[in-house]
Design a protein around this motif. Structure first.
Motif, PDB file in Angstrom:
ATOM      1  N   TYR A   4       0.628  -0.895  -0.068  1.00 29.98           N
ATOM      2  CA  TYR A   4      -0.075   0.147  -0.012  1.00 29.98           C
ATOM      3  C   TYR A   4       0.926   1.233  -0.076  1.00 29.98           C
ATOM      4  O   TYR A   4       1.983   1.470   0.645  1.00 29.98           O
ATOM      5  CB  TYR A   4      -0.782  -0.038   1.415  1.00 29.98           C
ATOM      6  CG  TYR A   4      -1.947   1.155   1.105  1.00 29.98           C
ATOM      7  CD1 TYR A   4      -2.965   0.775   0.322  1.00 29.98           C
ATOM      8  CD2 TYR A   4      -1.882   2.061   2.025  1.00 29.98           C
ATOM      9  CE1 TYR A   4      -4.245   1.815   0.353  1.00 29.98           C
ATOM     10  CE2 TYR A   4      -2.942   3.075   2.158  1.00 29.98           C
ATOM     11  CZ  TYR A   4      -3.864   2.858   1.284  1.00 29.98           C
ATOM     12  OH  TYR A   4      -4.979   3.880   1.317  1.00 29.98           O
ATOM     13  N   ASN A   5       0.595   2.145  -1.037  1.00 28.26           N
ATOM     14  CA  ASN A   5       1.463   3.185  -0.974  1.00 28.26           C
ATOM     15  C   ASN A   5       0.669   4.448  -0.347  1.00 28.26           C
ATOM     16  O   ASN A   5       0.973   5.667  -0.724  1.00 28.26           O
ATOM     17  CB  ASN A   5       1.773   3.564  -2.426  1.00 28.26           C
ATOM     18  CG  ASN A   5       0.542   3.936  -3.383  1.00 28.26           C
ATOM     19  OD1 ASN A   5      -0.518   4.102  -2.892  1.00 28.26           O
ATOM     20  ND2 ASN A   5       0.809   4.352  -4.519  1.00 28.26           N
ATOM     21  N   SER A   6      -0.101   4.433   0.418  1.00 27.04           N
ATOM     22  CA  SER A   6      -0.985   5.523   1.235  1.00 27.04           C
ATOM     23  C   SER A   6      -2.080   6.167   0.264  1.00 27.04           C
ATOM     24  O   SER A   6      -2.920   6.944   0.787  1.00 27.04           O
ATOM     25  CB  SER A   6      -0.083   6.589   1.964  1.00 27.04           C
ATOM     26  OG  SER A   6       0.203   7.440   0.988  1.00 27.04           O
ATOM     27  N   LEU A   7      -1.990   5.794  -1.025  1.00 28.17           N
ATOM     28  CA  LEU A   7      -3.261   6.058  -1.936  1.00 28.17           C
ATOM     29  C   LEU A   7      -4.118   4.972  -2.234  1.00 28.17           C
ATOM     30  O   LEU A   7      -5.269   5.296  -2.087  1.00 28.17           O
ATOM     31  CB  LEU A   7      -2.528   6.906  -2.995  1.00 28.17           C
ATOM     32  CG  LEU A   7      -1.769   8.043  -2.926  1.00 28.17           C
ATOM     33  CD1 LEU A   7      -1.037   8.369  -4.206  1.00 28.17           C
ATOM     34  CD2 LEU A   7      -2.629   9.221  -2.298  1.00 28.17           C
TER      35      LEU A   7
END
Length: 102
Positions: A4-7
């Protein structure tokens, strides 16, 4: 669960080649969907068409913007007198009123 890349979830696509010897039938099972070269070419052609249409739209919008700015300048400059004092000698002055000549 994917990274997960926070987006949104981030997926990593890995391409590999498998070679199998001494087998009459081999099945490789994996998750996800594969796209054939023909399908990829179709998708690329769709994207090229969309890019061409967007480019034409952009050029049309830019031309309209330039024409609009030119008209605004003509309207803003209509009736201007260079030295700020209106005389009959000013170019375009008719009956003491400077006029826009197109």
């Amino acid at each position: 669960m994917p990274a997960y890349n926070s987006l949104m979830p981030a997926y990593i696509t890995v391409e590999f080649y498998a070679e199998v010897s001494n087998a009459a039938q081999v099945t490789i099972i994996c998750a996800g969907r594969f796209i054939t070269a023909e399908e990829m070419e179709e998708e690329l052609e769709k994207l090229r068409t969309q890019i061409t249409a967007l480019t034409r739209t952009f050029v049309t919008i830019q031309a309209a913007k330039t024409a609009h700015e030119t008209l605004e300048e003509m309207i803003r400059d209509a009736g201007k007198v260079p030295d700020g004092v209106l005389t009959n000698a000013d170019k375009g002055a008719v009956n003491g009123v400077a006029s826009l000549k197109l």
